[in-house]
Design a protein around this motif. Structure first.
Motif, mmCIF file in Angstrom:
data_model
loop_
_atom_site.group_PDB
_atom_site.id
_atom_site.type_symbol
_atom_site.label_atom_id
_atom_site.label_comp_id
_atom_site.label_asym_id
_atom_site.label_seq_id
_atom_site.Cartn_x
_atom_site.Cartn_y
_atom_site.Cartn_z
ATOM 1 N N ILE A 1 0.839 -1.198 0.000
ATOM 2 C CA ILE A 1 0.000 0.000 0.000
ATOM 3 C C ILE A 1 0.871 1.244 0.000
ATOM 4 N N GLN A 2 0.338 2.326 -0.546
ATOM 5 C CA GLN A 2 1.104 3.561 -0.706
ATOM 6 C C GLN A 2 0.292 4.739 -0.176
ATOM 7 N N PRO A 3 0.767 5.392 0.895
ATOM 8 C CA PRO A 3 0.063 6.578 1.404
ATOM 9 C C PRO A 3 0.125 7.713 0.382
ATOM 10 N N SER B 1 7.827 -1.412 2.079
ATOM 11 C CA SER B 1 7.747 -2.112 0.798
ATOM 12 C C SER B 1 9.057 -2.006 0.038
ATOM 13 N N GLY B 2 9.509 -3.142 -0.498
ATOM 14 C CA GLY B 2 10.691 -3.149 -1.353
ATOM 15 C C GLY B 2 10.344 -2.953 -2.819
ATOM 16 N N HIS B 3 9.032 -2.830 -3.129
ATOM 17 C CA HIS B 3 8.589 -2.732 -4.529
ATOM 18 C C HIS B 3 7.906 -1.409 -4.871
ATOM 19 N N VAL B 4 7.418 -0.712 -3.852
ATOM 20 C CA VAL B 4 6.652 0.510 -4.086
ATOM 21 C C VAL B 4 7.301 1.661 -3.318
ATOM 22 N N ALA B 5 7.568 2.766 -4.001
ATOM 23 C CA ALA B 5 8.155 3.937 -3.343
ATOM 24 C C ALA B 5 7.205 4.443 -2.254
ATOM 25 N N ASN B 6 7.772 4.781 -1.095
ATOM 26 C CA ASN B 6 6.989 5.257 0.053
ATOM 27 C C ASN B 6 5.839 4.295 0.354
ATOM 28 N N GLY B 7 6.129 2.988 0.286
ATOM 29 C CA GLY B 7 5.085 1.984 0.457
ATOM 30 C C GLY B 7 5.238 1.162 1.721
ATOM 31 N N ILE B 8 4.160 0.499 2.089
ATOM 32 C CA ILE B 8 4.105 -0.391 3.249
ATOM 33 C C ILE B 8 3.693 -1.777 2.748
ATOM 34 N N PHE B 9 4.368 -2.801 3.235
ATOM 35 C CA PHE B 9 4.042 -4.182 2.885
ATOM 36 C C PHE B 9 3.302 -4.824 4.050
ATOM 37 N N LEU B 10 2.146 -5.408 3.762
ATOM 38 C CA LEU B 10 1.345 -6.116 4.757
ATOM 39 C C LEU B 10 1.107 -7.539 4.271
ATOM 40 N N ARG B 11 1.285 -8.494 5.160
ATOM 41 C CA ARG B 11 1.048 -9.899 4.803
ATOM 42 C C ARG B 11 0.289 -10.549 5.952
#
Length: 201
Positions: free
Chosen positions: A126-128, A172-182
């Motif tokens: 997700i990306q704020p 997130s390692g894939h999206v700039a300024n992103g958060i990874f949730l699993r």
């Protein structure tokens, strides 16, 4: 006011472990393959969308049926089967259930397998829209760790695990300024799709 976010990457998976391995699914699977091909025809599967997997451990080998228009795939082997969907959303939940039911019920009927457990994964990047991602993640950092260094942390990760559930929060390692949730969760083999969807939601 809550931060507005976008979800550029999302992924959903259900892995079903069988009660007992079915060795026939290694060697004599023509009837199963034909039945699955017919069951998945409403989603425009073609012969070129069927892939034989011969690499990895024996439990990882089998057949994969890809549904390109749905960004989905169904794999079965001698010990487990797996349904995956990219770009998953709650809006697509009904179609996901239809595909999964068509695939798994056909596999169960033609091979005699029974589900021992159903393991789900929901993964999101997700990306704020306005806030830096670390501002959102900062409350998840233990104060004792923040006190270790005077500088502002640049990223963080948290993994929390229960007996049949696991949550991962990370940059997130894939999206700039992103958060990874699993979000990972295990259900028993008899849990209905509706029960799984309600619990996950």
């Amino acid at each position: 006011m809550p931060e507005i976010i976008v979800t550029p990457i999302s992924y959903f998976e259900v892995m079903i472990d069988y009660e007992e391995p079915n060795v026939k699914l290694w060697l004599d699977r023509a009837v199963v393959v034909q039945a699955l091909f017919s069951a998945l025809k409403p989603w425009k599967i073609s012969v070129d969308d069927v892939e034989i997997i011969t690499t990895g451990k024996p439990s990882e080998q089998g057949l994969k049926f890809k549904l390109p228009e749905q960004h989905a795939a169904f794999f079965f082997g001698p010990a487990l089967c797996r349904f995956t969907k990219d770009n998953a959303s709650w809006e697509s939940a009904e179609e996901i259930i239809q595909i999964m039911d068509a695939a798994f019920s056909t596999l169960a009927k033609t091979s005699g397998i029974l589900a021992a457990s159903q393991k789900t994964i929901i993964a999101l990047h997700i990306q704020p829209k306005t806030l830096p991602f670390m501002e959102i993640l900062r409350p998840f950092i233990p104060q004792q760790l923040l006190a270790v260094e005077n500088d502002t942390p640049t990223s963080m990760a948290t993994i929390l695990k229960w007996n049949k559930r696991r949550v991962t929060i990370d940059g997130s390692g894939h999206v700039a300024n992103g958060i990874f949730l699993r979000f990972e969760r295990e259900f028993n083999g008899t849990a209905s799709y509706e029960e799984i969807v309600t619990t996950l939601r």
